[in-house]
Design an enzyme around this catalytic site. Structure first.
Site, PDB file in Angstrom:
ATOM      1  N   ASP A 127       7.617 -28.778  27.532  1.00  0.00           N
ATOM      2  CA  ASP A 127       8.114 -30.128  27.553  1.00  0.00           C
ATOM      3  C   ASP A 127       7.493 -30.656  28.682  1.00  0.00           C
ATOM      4  O   ASP A 127       7.046 -30.258  29.398  1.00  0.00           O
ATOM      5  CB  ASP A 127       9.708 -30.145  27.375  1.00  0.00           C
ATOM      6  CG  ASP A 127      10.268 -31.525  27.361  1.00  0.00           C
ATOM      7  OD1 ASP A 127      10.936 -31.775  26.340  1.00  0.00           O
ATOM      8  OD2 ASP A 127       9.889 -32.745  28.002  1.00  0.00           O
ATOM      9  N   ASP A 158       1.893 -30.839  29.201  1.00  0.00           N
ATOM     10  CA  ASP A 158       2.046 -31.313  27.542  1.00  0.00           C
ATOM     11  C   ASP A 158       1.421 -30.128  27.116  1.00  0.00           C
ATOM     12  O   ASP A 158       0.658 -29.423  26.377  1.00  0.00           O
ATOM     13  CB  ASP A 158       0.118 -32.357  28.085  1.00  0.00           C
ATOM     14  CG  ASP A 158       0.340 -32.963  26.771  1.00  0.00           C
ATOM     15  OD1 ASP A 158       0.702 -32.364  25.429  1.00  0.00           O
ATOM     16  OD2 ASP A 158      -0.276 -33.803  26.979  1.00  0.00           O
ATOM     17  N   ASP A 176       9.711 -30.705  18.797  1.00  0.00           N
ATOM     18  CA  ASP A 176      10.906 -31.703  18.771  1.00  0.00           C
ATOM     19  C   ASP A 176      10.994 -32.791  19.982  1.00  0.00           C
ATOM     20  O   ASP A 176      11.006 -32.414  20.542  1.00  0.00           O
ATOM     21  CB  ASP A 176      12.047 -30.123  19.869  1.00  0.00           C
ATOM     22  CG  ASP A 176      13.335 -30.658  20.109  1.00  0.00           C
ATOM     23  OD1 ASP A 176      13.877 -31.991  19.154  1.00  0.00           O
ATOM     24  OD2 ASP A 176      14.701 -29.831  20.607  1.00  0.00           O
TER      25      ASP A 176
END
Length: 330
Positions: A127, A158, A176
């Site tokens: 994340d 990233d 997600d």
């Protein structure tokens, strides 16, 4: 799903209650002429990270709810619907999934679901926003065990850069990600070049990619869902779209699963794998219900069949709303 966070008669964001709780609402602007509101008990946290605005609400109807850039991301009462649909179909369709890479997923729910599978040896969750991850680790008690699991590798980076630089490959890659909004941190992770040049080379043989693909209702599926589906079709040989209603999102939601190997399994086989391969019980999915999700209504299926738009960095589609990056330029 929306644009702005509004709290009428509510000016403190430290978890204290306003004088009149009947006047405390979260209001999400889904479109120029459509709003979706939640009555609140309190606002538990509000802040702006380098990448996005983060709000944790205690809602009367849906329990704790995570809101990013003004958009409902996850609600305590029904997040299992979204996360079971995102995670389990790909793992159940893969012949022997051992490694899984999650792009985004900072709240930990996707990792929680993946770690239920007995065959999994490693889950990597990447994340970009360390503040979101820290925030969710502190406040979302349902995922505390997942964050402590020794099979979880947590990476703050990233996802595009991380996949470019890694040498290892994965059986499953999961998107997600937040929905693509103008000025948001992740719209480039929905592009053909990313799927083709960066993501696909990081899949093992028989590997499967699955991503959340935004609103998929009769009036919303052409915002980004149909484009994401068509873009993935340009890269992978086998592609399936599926949708279901998520109450806190006030809409049908869409996912797209893809591979270069066929991944059809029968309902009975899926049910057998759920019994044998998953620790605990799924609340929403079984073999029959998953296949029912792949049967789209006539309007949506026709749009997906006829969609010509391919998602690129220079020809992106966005849902209604703005990210922090865009707001900074105004």
């Amino acid at each position: 799903m929306g644009e702005a966070v509004m709290f009428p008669n509510y000016h403190e964001f430290n978890g204290t209650k306003p004088r009149d709780m009947n006047d405390s609402w979260f209001e999400e602007v889904i479109d120029d002429n459509l709003k979706w509101s939640f009555a609140l008990n309190s606002v538990l946290h509000r802040g702006i990270s380098e990448y996005q605005e983060i709000v944790l609400l205690d809602t009367k109807r849906f329990g704790k709810a995570l809101v990013i850039d003004g958009k409902m991301q996850s609600a305590e009462s029904d997040e299992f619907i979204y996360h079971e649909c995102l995670i389990h179909p790909s793992l159940l369709c893969h012949p022997n999934p051992k490694t899984l890479f999650i792009m985004g997923g900072g709240e930990g729910s996707s990792a929680r679901e993946a770690l239920k599978h007995k065959s999994i040896e490693k889950v990597t969750m990447c994340d970009i926003d360390e503040e979101v991850v820290a925030f969710c680790r502190q406040h979302l008690t349902a995922n505390k065990e997942a964050f402590r699991n020794k099979l979880l590798e947590l990476v703050i980076n990233d996802a595009k850069i991380e996949l470019e630089e890694r040498k290892d490959k994965f059986d499953i890659i999961v998107g997600d990600l937040a929905d693509p909004v103008e000025g948001g941190p992740c719209y480039q992770l929905y592009t053909k070049s990313f799927y083709q040049d960066i993501l696909k080379p990081r899949l093992n043989p028989h590997g499967i990619f699955v991503t959340q693909a935004g609103p998929a209702g009769v009036f919303t599926h052409q915002e980004v869902f149909s484009s994401i589906y068509n873009t993935i079709k340009q890269v992978f040989k086998y592609v399936v779209a599926y949708t279901t209603h998520v109450p806190s999102f006030a809409d049908e939601w869409g996912w797209v699963m893809a591979s270069d190997s066929p991944f059809f399994i029968e309902e009975e086989t899926m049910d057998k794998k759920i019994r044998e391969m998953i620790n605990g019980e799924l609340l929403y999915l079984d073999g029959a219900s998953f296949y029912s999700l792949t049967v789209l209504n006539k309007m949506v299926s026709s749009s997906l069949k006829n969609e010509t738009h391919v998602y690129t960095e220079h020809n992106a589609r966005f849902i209604h709303g703005q990210g922090v990056g865009k707001k900074d330029t105004i």
